[in-house]
Design an enzyme around this catalytic site. Structure first.
Site, short mmCIF file in Angstrom:
data_model
loop_
_atom_site.label_atom_id
_atom_site.label_comp_id
_atom_site.label_asym_id
_atom_site.label_seq_id
_atom_site.Cartn_x
_atom_site.Cartn_y
_atom_site.Cartn_z
N ASN A 49 50.37 -44.51 -38.88
CA ASN A 49 49.36 -43.60 -39.25
C ASN A 49 48.06 -43.84 -38.15
OD1 ASN A 49 50.66 -42.57 -41.62
ND2 ASN A 49 49.56 -43.84 -43.19
N ARG A 398 58.67 -28.34 -40.94
CA ARG A 398 59.50 -29.56 -40.60
C ARG A 398 60.82 -29.55 -41.28
NH1 ARG A 398 55.00 -32.44 -38.38
NH2 ARG A 398 53.10 -32.14 -39.25
N ARG A 428 52.77 -30.22 -35.78
CA ARG A 428 52.21 -31.34 -34.98
C ARG A 428 53.34 -32.58 -35.05
NH1 ARG A 428 46.73 -33.02 -36.11
NH2 ARG A 428 46.09 -31.31 -34.77
N HIS A 458 51.94 -22.75 -42.74
CA HIS A 458 52.10 -23.84 -43.43
C HIS A 458 52.91 -23.86 -44.70
CE1 HIS A 458 50.86 -27.59 -45.54
NE2 HIS A 458 51.32 -28.27 -44.38
N TYR A 491 58.91 -38.10 -50.44
CA TYR A 491 57.74 -37.56 -50.67
C TYR A 491 58.00 -36.99 -52.24
CZ TYR A 491 56.59 -37.13 -45.72
OH TYR A 491 56.26 -37.61 -44.32
N ARG A 587 45.34 -38.09 -52.57
CA ARG A 587 45.90 -39.01 -51.79
C ARG A 587 45.27 -39.50 -50.64
NH1 ARG A 587 50.60 -36.92 -48.23
NH2 ARG A 587 48.99 -37.16 -46.73
N HIS A 615 52.72 -35.82 -52.10
CA HIS A 615 52.46 -34.77 -51.31
C HIS A 615 52.30 -33.40 -52.16
CE1 HIS A 615 54.04 -31.75 -48.13
NE2 HIS A 615 53.38 -32.63 -47.48
#
Length: 714
Positions: A49, A398, A428, A458, A491, A587, A615
């Site tokens: 992270n 993703r 990203r 997204h 997740y 979160r 998530h």
């Protein structure tokens, strides 16, 4: 109506809020209640992270400083002030992480048979084996680079682990500096020793020595005839954000590939990490060679790049890990599995397609408690093979490396169906992977598009169009998580499978918006960013304000990954002052200050950190007693509301609605893995009482008992 404005003193800096989030991640590593190998995992996540934080967020702030930008952040800080506070906030966390690794984790693991051995502590037999391994597997790929007037300072690649070696010529007495890059691409960070070389009783389960030490203590072989006087480890982090102009689709892929090549080389150095024992003279040489300012230097009291601790999860010691979890197939889809039909587990007359199930009603999914493979992947697989299906449209943000969904889409195209996939190339750090998928899909006859110019797509949506009795029927999947088989196991995410006609019409028009020149301004049920989502979310908050002022039931409960949008925050403050009770589960970053007298007494913010990464996003509004519930892909951030394509869907089935209400209430009741946010932006871990509630554990227990994961407490 003019939007309210949040005062700077009522807005918490988003970078500092992110650091507070990563501190909660580190706390999982430091907790004695976390199994040892899971401690290593969370320490690795903390480091990973942090690397991304420097590559993107810190790099952006440094770019602003270099460009002379003086624009203040929403909390009234200049870029330079934010950088100083970032460093101040990170220093104690880095010390905690290294102290935990050196003084606790290594020793506790050793007691359980997992030995991480420093080269100096190897036995003579072990050293002989390691040195032989160096000559066989490492030496041939090393390239020592000297630094002197004839050899300029070498380029240091992003996140690479390097050795600064001090070499002396015994004849001239001259000392020289050389850089050796540790070859990490195809070699493990921890070199495992053969069990037969471990002479302790009992023999360890796993023994390994760090790769960089194997190289460092064999440097003499790289510099024959010279004296190696010292070696010190260092690592650089570079600006890795991609700045792309919005171009036509063909040009976008080319521009992105050029940007990825630049990223692999790396932009400006934004952080230099060095071993704490490195002499000042060597530090000065590195600062000058990399162009790093002293404020970007981090002395680390232990190993660099602890993200590699993640590899320890492969050690075969289940007792040092969380108990394994495998989701289950929802009861309503149990007979809708083609694999059971093909292997003879059920008879043909017992099988019903997933489309038959959805015609009876919506299906709510919650991963990883509901299996991704037997729900979402089964939905796509059956659509690919069903002769009545005419078209499949979906967005991919993703995608896992070996994606069954990609295989199903290719098969669908080969079966003559119209298949359209929007691949978001600008996801990203997944750009290269997405480029490869896009090309493979295109070669297979899938129509691939790259989204709307100026916006990142997204949203996570799928539309299946099926011909039934001379009419077309649409089937939908709308979710909070990516179409990624791997992350679906790691997740927590929500999804809705539905055959509701209005949702089908909305998705058809949304895909037209994504693929053509549609300027759709309204949708029937979906809330879509950047078209209607911000406006509608703010209307829903204002409606609660009106209900509260009129004495009707009013309240907001929401769960998301981040809350940083100033306009939403200002409106939540207004709602609190009107008497609306607001309970938020956030979160990560949260820039709202809860519990401020006269401003936000009615707002509570908590954060849940558990074995799975939280998530899912869901939103509940009391609405005067006629409550409404939504799920979707958007956080309350400016980028999600204004600069991305997002979709949020209402949960209108009464049974599913109540399950969602019980779910959010369980999150709010968690007193084992939840943290309460204070008005200064800090977080305090909740203390369990007689009724211990850990939301993820409760969901797994419901899964174990064969209940729906959302069928939890009121």
């Amino acid at each position: 109506m003019a939007d309210p404005v949040v005062a700077p003193e009522l807005y918490i800096n988003r970078e500092l809020s992110w650091i507070a989030f990563n501190q909660r991640v580190l706390s999982q590593a430091l907790s004695e209640h976390t199994p040892l190998l899971e401690q290593a995992k969370f320490s690795a996540i903390f480091s990973n992270n942090l690397d991304e934080f420097f590559m993107v967020r810190v790099a952006s702030l440094k770019s602003q400083v270099e460009a002379g930008v003086q624009k203040l952040s929403d909390d009234g800080l200049t870029p330079s002030q934010q950088l100083a506070l970032v460093r101040e906030g990170l220093a104690p966390l880095l010390e905690q992480q290294q102290a935990h690794y050196r003084h606790y984790l290594k020793h506790q693991l050793a007691e359980q048979g997992v030995h991480l051995i420093d080269y100096r502590n190897l036995t003579p037999k072990q050293k002989d084996w390691v040195n032989d391994y160096f000559q066989r597997a490492i030496f041939p790929v090393l390239t020592p680079l000297a630094v002197d007037p004839a050899h300029p300072f070498p380029f240091i690649s992003n996140l690479s682990l390097n050795i600064a070696a001090l070499i002396r010529d015994p004849e001239s007495g001259q000392q020289q500096f050389a850089r050796v890059k540790v070859p990490q691409k195809n070699l493990p960070r921890f070199v495992e020793l053969p069990v037969e070389l471990c002479e302790t009783d009992p023999r360890p389960i796993y023994s390994a020595v760090p790769l960089e030490q194997v190289v460092a203590f064999n440097l003499q072989l790289l510099f024959p005839g010279m004296e190696v006087e010292g070696h010190y480890f260092f690592r650089v982090t570079r600006d890795a954000d991609l700045e792309l102009r919005d171009l036509e689709a063909d040009d976008l892929m080319e521009a992105l590939q050029q940007g990825l090549r630049k990223r692999r080389m790396g932009g400006e150095v934004v952080r230099l990490e060095v071993a704490d024992e490195m002499p000042d003279s060597v530090v000065e040489l590195l600062l000058e060679g990399t162009g790093v300012e002293p404020e970007d230097l981090y002395r680390i009291g232990g190993p660099l790049g602890l993200d590699d601790l993640m590899s320890l999860l492969s050690v075969p010691l289940p007792k040092l890990k969380d108990p394994p979890h495998r989701g289950r197939t929802p009861d309503c889809l149990a007979r809708a599995q083609k694999s059971l039909l093909e292997d003879g587990s059920i008879k043909a007359e017992e099988f019903e397609s997933i489309f038959s199930v959805l015609r009876r009603g919506d299906v709510l999914l919650q991963h990883p408690f509901d299996l991704f493979s037997t729900t979402v992947e089964e939905f796509i697989n059956q659509a690919a093979d069903d002769s009545s299906v005419l078209a499949i449209k979906m967005t991919l943000y993703r995608v896992s490396k070996d994606s069954p969904i990609i295989a199903a889409l290719i098969r669908a195209a080969e079966n003559g169906k119209q298949v359209m996939v929007l691949v978001e190339l600008k996801a990203r750090f997944d750009e290269d992977n997405n480029i490869q998928w896009a090309r493979q899909l295109e070669r297979s006859g899938v129509h691939v598009v790259y989204g709307v110019i100026g916006l990142k797509t997204h949203t996570k949506i799928t539309l299946v169009v099926r011909k039934e009795k001379e009419r077309l029927r649409s089937y939908c999947h709308i979710a909070t998580g990516n179409y990624n088989s791997r992350t679906a196991q790691l997740y927590t995410d929500l999804g809705l499978l539905s055959a509701r006609p209005e949702l089908g019409q909305d998705l058809a028009e949304l895909f037209n918006y994504l693929t053509g020149f549609s300027k759709q301004q309204e949708f029937r049920r979906l809330l879509v960013a950047p078209v209607t989502l911000r406006r509608r979310m703010m209307e829903l908050i204002r409606r609660e304000i009106e209900h509260a002022r009129a004495g009707r039931p009013a309240g907001i409960k929401a769960k998301m990954n981040a809350l940083v949008d100033p306009r939403i925050i200002a409106l939540l403050y207004e709602a609190s002052q009107a008497g609306v009770q607001i309970d938020l589960v956030v979160r990560g970053m949260c820039s709202l200050r809860p519990g401020v007298e006269g401003v936000s007494e009615n707002i509570r913010v908590s954060s849940v950190i558990g074995r799975f990464l939280e998530h899912s996003r869901l939103f509940w509004f009391a609405n005067g007693g006629k409550d409404e519930m939504y799920l979707g892909s958007a956080d309350w951030m400016g980028r999600n509301l204004d600069r991305r394509v997002e979709a949020v869907v209402p949960i209108e089935d009464p049974e599913l609605h109540q399950r969602m209400v019980r779910l959010i209430n369980t999150y709010l009741a968690d007193n084992c893995t939840a943290w309460d946010m204070q008005s200064d932006g800090s977080f305090t871990r909740r203390i369990p009482d007689d009724d211990n509630i850990a939301v993820q554990a409760e969901l797994m227990e419901h899964w174990r008992r064969g209940l729906s994961p959302a069928d939890n407490r009121e």
